[in-house]
Design an enzyme around this catalytic site. Sequence first.
Site: not given
Ligand code: KIV
Length: 270
Positions: A54, A92, A191
Amino acid sequence: MGDVMPPLTRRVRVTDIKLKKQRGEKIVMLTAYDATMARLLERAGIEILLVGDSLGMVIMGEETTLPVTMDIMVYHTRAVTRGARKALVVADMPFLSYQASVAEAIHNARRLLQEGGASAVKIEGGFPVVEVARRLVEVGVPVMGHLGLIPQSVHQLGGYGQQARAPEQAERLLEEAKALEAAGVFALVLESVPAEVARRVTETLSIPTIGIGAGPYCDGQVLVSYDAFGLYDEFVPPFVKQYARLGEEIVRAAERFAEEVRLGIFPPAS
Ligand code: KIV
């Protein structure tokens, strides 16, 4: 309120997160992208810091998470792990960094753990990534799954709307969740799915679910910190609760600084 979340007394591990579900203790996760925020969130007792892609939107100003690269993720993960001494840092894996082959996924996960200092990675998707999840876990990389609205697939999904509304989609999501659990993922983000779907997945799995826009029945909750603190106002998802309005605070502080400089009030004459 200050005592609700005890300070982290020792480093949080993946095994602690699994135990929390067994003990019926809620799990809290927030996104962090830099060392200062990581330090602050850790002081608040947040046990999982997610270096979410994000950051493509809230840090880089992009419209989606797709432009985020491995180099960018490693950079921010390193910053967060420098700031966080006890929280579990999950990074991520960015768009298309884990789908092409297991070898590439392992290579990229290695970068996040070795160069970034993360303790675990998160990957988006169901059946198409189950084998990658299994292999990562087998070689010693803890993996968090992510189902429902998977923002890296925004173009395929046609936007950021709620997922798994139709019974057959909810059924598929449950099967994918079970497959990811069998592959060894230690926790699963859900989500933007209906609360009843999240409840069913949560009751079926023995690993914890962490919800975002997925209702109250998950084993934990996550928010994008810039949303939760009112820092990002380009788009505020309907499920977000703003616990502060730091954006407005920053504008006020900057205005005061500008005014004082222009009036010759700051800095004071000795
Ligand atoms: O990238 C992110 O911040 C996420 C959250 C929304 C779980 O994957």
